[in-house]
Design a protein around this motif. Sequence first.
Motif, mmCIF file in Angstrom:
data_model
loop_
_atom_site.group_PDB
_atom_site.id
_atom_site.type_symbol
_atom_site.label_atom_id
_atom_site.label_comp_id
_atom_site.label_asym_id
_atom_site.label_seq_id
_atom_site.Cartn_x
_atom_site.Cartn_y
_atom_site.Cartn_z
ATOM 1 N N THR A 63 12.722 43.701 -48.660
ATOM 2 C CA THR A 63 12.961 42.660 -49.655
ATOM 3 C C THR A 63 11.733 41.759 -49.780
ATOM 4 O O THR A 63 11.128 41.379 -48.771
ATOM 5 N N ASP A 64 11.371 41.438 -51.007
ATOM 6 C CA ASP A 64 10.221 40.559 -51.247
ATOM 7 C C ASP A 64 10.593 39.123 -50.886
ATOM 8 O O ASP A 64 11.614 38.597 -51.328
ATOM 9 N N ALA A 65 9.752 38.480 -50.072
ATOM 10 C CA ALA A 65 10.033 37.112 -49.636
ATOM 11 C C ALA A 65 9.734 36.086 -50.716
ATOM 12 O O ALA A 65 10.204 34.952 -50.632
ATOM 13 N N GLY A 66 8.957 36.453 -51.739
ATOM 14 C CA GLY A 66 8.619 35.513 -52.801
ATOM 15 C C GLY A 66 7.427 34.647 -52.436
ATOM 16 O O GLY A 66 6.928 34.674 -51.293
ATOM 17 N N GLU A 67 6.943 33.892 -53.420
ATOM 18 C CA GLU A 67 5.792 33.015 -53.199
ATOM 19 C C GLU A 67 6.121 31.980 -52.132
ATOM 20 O O GLU A 67 7.061 31.199 -52.269
ATOM 21 N N LYS A 68 5.341 31.992 -51.030
ATOM 22 C CA LYS A 68 5.549 31.109 -49.875
ATOM 23 C C LYS A 68 6.969 31.222 -49.329
ATOM 24 O O LYS A 68 7.520 30.252 -48.795
ATOM 25 N N GLN A 101 6.715 23.986 -37.706
ATOM 26 C CA GLN A 101 7.841 23.573 -38.543
ATOM 27 C C GLN A 101 7.646 24.031 -39.982
ATOM 28 O O GLN A 101 8.565 24.542 -40.613
ATOM 29 N N ASP A 102 6.440 23.864 -40.504
ATOM 30 C CA ASP A 102 6.133 24.288 -41.869
ATOM 31 C C ASP A 102 5.579 25.706 -41.828
ATOM 32 O O ASP A 102 4.379 25.937 -42.023
ATOM 33 N N CYS A 103 6.448 26.652 -41.534
ATOM 34 C CA CYS A 103 6.006 28.043 -41.433
ATOM 35 C C CYS A 103 5.722 28.586 -42.834
ATOM 36 O O CYS A 103 6.455 28.318 -43.781
ATOM 37 N N ALA A 104 4.650 29.349 -42.953
ATOM 38 C CA ALA A 104 4.219 29.887 -44.249
ATOM 39 C C ALA A 104 4.443 31.389 -44.268
ATOM 40 O O ALA A 104 4.016 32.104 -43.362
ATOM 41 N N LEU A 105 5.129 31.849 -45.303
ATOM 42 C CA LEU A 105 5.299 33.281 -45.524
ATOM 43 C C LEU A 105 4.499 33.690 -46.753
ATOM 44 O O LEU A 105 4.184 32.871 -47.617
ATOM 45 N N PHE A 106 4.171 34.966 -46.830
ATOM 46 C CA PHE A 106 3.387 35.496 -47.935
ATOM 47 C C PHE A 106 4.300 36.167 -48.957
ATOM 48 O O PHE A 106 5.433 36.569 -48.632
ATOM 49 N N ALA A 107 3.797 36.286 -50.167
ATOM 50 C CA ALA A 107 4.572 36.919 -51.242
ATOM 51 C C ALA A 107 4.545 38.434 -51.049
ATOM 52 O O ALA A 107 4.001 39.185 -51.867
ATOM 53 N N ARG A 108 5.135 38.859 -49.962
ATOM 54 C CA ARG A 108 5.189 40.274 -49.596
ATOM 55 C C ARG A 108 6.580 40.567 -49.054
ATOM 56 O O ARG A 108 7.445 39.693 -48.999
ATOM 57 N N SER A 109 6.789 41.788 -48.631
ATOM 58 C CA SER A 109 8.101 42.150 -48.095
ATOM 59 C C SER A 109 8.314 41.486 -46.737
ATOM 60 O O SER A 109 7.358 41.050 -46.076
ATOM 61 N N VAL A 110 9.583 41.415 -46.318
ATOM 62 C CA VAL A 110 9.905 40.854 -45.003
ATOM 63 C C VAL A 110 9.232 41.676 -43.908
ATOM 64 O O VAL A 110 8.726 41.128 -42.921
ATOM 65 N N ARG A 111 9.183 42.979 -44.095
ATOM 66 C CA ARG A 111 8.548 43.853 -43.108
ATOM 67 C C ARG A 111 7.070 43.478 -42.931
ATOM 68 O O ARG A 111 6.578 43.365 -41.806
ATOM 69 N N GLU A 112 6.364 43.302 -44.044
ATOM 70 C CA GLU A 112 4.940 42.965 -43.972
ATOM 71 C C GLU A 112 4.726 41.578 -43.382
ATOM 72 O O GLU A 112 3.727 41.341 -42.690
ATOM 73 N N ASN A 113 5.654 40.650 -43.633
ATOM 74 C CA ASN A 113 5.522 39.317 -43.059
ATOM 75 C C ASN A 113 5.703 39.343 -41.552
ATOM 76 O O ASN A 113 4.980 38.652 -40.825
ATOM 77 N N ILE A 114 6.654 40.107 -41.065
ATOM 78 C CA ILE A 114 6.866 40.170 -39.613
ATOM 79 C C ILE A 114 5.712 40.902 -38.932
ATOM 80 O O ILE A 114 5.252 40.508 -37.853
ATOM 81 N N LYS A 115 5.209 41.971 -39.561
ATOM 82 C CA LYS A 115 4.113 42.751 -38.973
ATOM 83 C C LYS A 115 2.743 42.198 -39.349
ATOM 84 O O LYS A 115 1.729 42.881 -39.152
ATOM 85 N N TYR A 116 2.683 40.999 -39.852
ATOM 86 C CA TYR A 116 1.419 40.441 -40.313
ATOM 87 C C TYR A 116 0.423 40.363 -39.158
ATOM 88 O O TYR A 116 0.691 39.757 -38.114
ATOM 89 N N GLY A 117 -0.731 40.974 -39.347
ATOM 90 C CA GLY A 117 -1.749 41.020 -38.310
ATOM 91 C C GLY A 117 -1.553 42.137 -37.319
ATOM 92 O O GLY A 117 -2.452 42.414 -36.516
ATOM 93 N N GLN A 156 12.075 32.975 -51.895
ATOM 94 C CA GLN A 156 13.346 33.682 -52.071
ATOM 95 C C GLN A 156 14.278 33.530 -50.873
ATOM 96 O O GLN A 156 15.409 34.026 -50.904
ATOM 97 N N LEU A 157 13.795 32.851 -49.816
ATOM 98 C CA LEU A 157 14.586 32.693 -48.594
ATOM 99 C C LEU A 157 14.853 31.215 -48.347
ATOM 100 O O LEU A 157 14.149 30.337 -48.847
ATOM 101 N N SER A 158 15.871 30.947 -47.558
ATOM 102 C CA SER A 158 16.169 29.567 -47.181
ATOM 103 C C SER A 158 15.193 29.119 -46.094
ATOM 104 O O SER A 158 14.462 29.923 -45.512
ATOM 105 N N GLY A 159 15.221 27.804 -45.813
ATOM 106 C CA GLY A 159 14.320 27.278 -44.797
ATOM 107 C C GLY A 159 14.585 27.863 -43.425
ATOM 108 O O GLY A 159 13.651 28.211 -42.692
ATOM 109 N N GLY A 160 15.846 27.981 -43.056
ATOM 110 C CA GLY A 160 16.181 28.556 -41.755
ATOM 111 C C GLY A 160 15.801 30.023 -41.660
ATOM 112 O O GLY A 160 15.340 30.497 -40.615
ATOM 113 N N GLN A 161 15.983 30.781 -42.756
ATOM 114 C CA GLN A 161 15.598 32.194 -42.746
ATOM 115 C C GLN A 161 14.090 32.341 -42.584
ATOM 116 O O GLN A 161 13.616 33.225 -41.865
#
Length: 732
Positions: free
Chosen positions: A622-627, A575-591, A630-635
């Motif tokens: 697009t940069d997702a921002g810190e945690k 539920q509390d998903c964590a994203l990194f201050a990187r692009s959306v591409r890097e967040n999806i391809k993380y690891g 820059q995106l909504s909770g659902g996004q």
Amino acid sequence: MSKVGALFLLLFACMDVCVLSVLRSLQLSPQNSLFFPCPPLVALWGGELTRAVFLLLLLLLCANGLSGARVFGAVQSILVLCLHLPTYVTLLHALGWAAEEEMWGWHSWERMFQGYLVMMVSWIYWTQYVQSLLVSLSLSVSSVWRPRSSKQEPKKKATSPLRRLMSFMRPHFGCFLAVMLLVGLSSFCEMAVPMYTGQVTEWIQNKGTPDAFTEAITIIAIMTAVSAVMEFIGDLMYIVTMSNVHSTVQGDVFQAVLKQEIAFFDRTPTGDLVSRITTDTNIMSEALSERLSLLMWYTFRMLFVFFFMVKQSWKLSLLTSMGLPVIWVLPKFTAHLRERISVKIQDALAKANQVATETFSCIKTVKSFANEDGETKRYERCMEDLYALNKIEAAAYAGTTSANSMTTLIMKVSILYYGSMLVTRGTVSSGELVSFILYELQFASALDALMHSYPEVKKAVGGSEKIFEYLERKPQIPPEGTLAPKSLKGYVQFQNVKFAYSSDIDNVILKGVTLEMKPGQITALVGLNRSGKSTCVKLLERFYQPQGGQILLDGEPLDSYKDAYLRQKISVVSQDCALFARSVRENIKYGCPDVSDEDMYRAARLASAHNFIMGLSKGYDTDAGEKGGQLSGGQKQRIAIARALIRQPTILVLDNATSDLDSENEQQVYQALLSERVNNCSVLLISTKMSVVERADHIIVLHDGVVEAEGRHHQLLESSQLYAQLVKKEMQ
């Protein structure tokens, strides 16, 4: 010092003055002596032995209130006080050097003062250096010869921070050896300058030939230039090498922290970890890069200076060496004090960083509750504690500096006084005295730099203590398994699993859970809060180890699989998903940085995220921002689902993964996930929305850490009162 000890010292000094006064009245000159016509050496030994006997008798009378160690120290002091001068004169006489003045001047008040000075210096040498050396040698010998029981295992000694730091420098031994060689040559060239300065002084005084003056000036210029060039090359090599060492230490600390178990991160604040990895290593690196360099440079210079000092006048050099223990003891005590203060300062700084990290990471909460002033006061309290420690450190530094200045000043005055006496007697020339004074000034400068650098190095080493604790800490997890099969079905079994987050028996979360997840099916976990649903997920991820029972994966214990293999086959979306201050591409391809863009687009579509991502300003870049700010909770949740699906897992865990989605997007996501079954993987579904849970193939109801009921939706409506209540509450 106790009152008994102080009283004894007072009686000791008074008796010594009385004894010396009597001996002084009996022997005023070689023509009027009690021991005349005895040889002067015999008279010297006779007078000092008489003095020693009287003082030892006084010690026996006053020894009742003193411990054995104090009595032994007092006996040593008496022997040194009374016998050092006869021993010194006997040695001079044996070497054939003139010692008449020392033989007949032993009973003077000046010699008495010198005797007490020698006694104090010898006591410092004994207590601070020789005694500790003898203790360490005795412990080493006893450890070698002591018989060890077959059942007794040798204790593992904790590695000191300095030795741990030296292990990082060992791979660069060649560079340090080259630096030390350059330092030695540079110091030697620089130390030759005062010698030629003394020759110039004698040339001026005696009006020698101009060629000698020109030759001395030329040699001074050449030596200075060579010393400067070698010092530049040595400094450059040293700084580059220490930068490499700092990078290695910081990287190893970061890697060591990442390898720790999840419970370690639960106990250790994030700000503390960041402070240790960045601030502490930077402070240690800066101090060592600067202070350790000075320590090395001035050690070589001091050795070369002392060599030339002995060459000029061994008597003045002996006087200089007598004052060294007094000067060395001061930084030794203050270094230990500053080392302890440094550890406390680093802890206080880590607490302040933790407050700042917490505040900035929860800035929305802080502002929503208008608690900016409260957080500021918390940070100010941390700064006040840090300021108090800094004041103590500043007081220790100021006291050390003033004491060092006073002792070096006394040494300079003593050398000038004694040197003028030697020049008057013709023992040394005026040029040699000038050279010696120049050497002594450089010696004092090098010694002062060493006394300032040594506490700083000790402070840096003390501040690095916590860093090396992290490096040496072993993760409290069982050894990694060896299984990594090419194919995995995804059959999970919990067999009577018991677990608690702490050793408190009253806080047990799972009290004997037995359940199974069949391959290719959707298994749902439902229950009230703190029933153990998320705990089952954490155990499946092997973040924690069960205290009882076992978890099987395809019939094999979960611990028998490799960590990397297990992480690749199990994907979790919480539920509390964590994203990194990187692009959306890097967040999806993380690891999985080598995954193709086509697989990324496919995972995003399954997560119902592709359309909104393409609508962003830079799409997938697009940069997702810190945690993910820059995106909504659902996004953020849909991107996290895509990040889990891109790995094509065998087991997919959805722990309230769509809690922030609206009804339309939630239906789209579950339509894709549950209908297509995502490559036929096993799905563990945890959700508070019963309309989603009812579509699962198998539903397990947890209550108070045990399985209350299990089956399909329509079965549980009849057999489980808790499940029926959950469904009814959602309908209402």
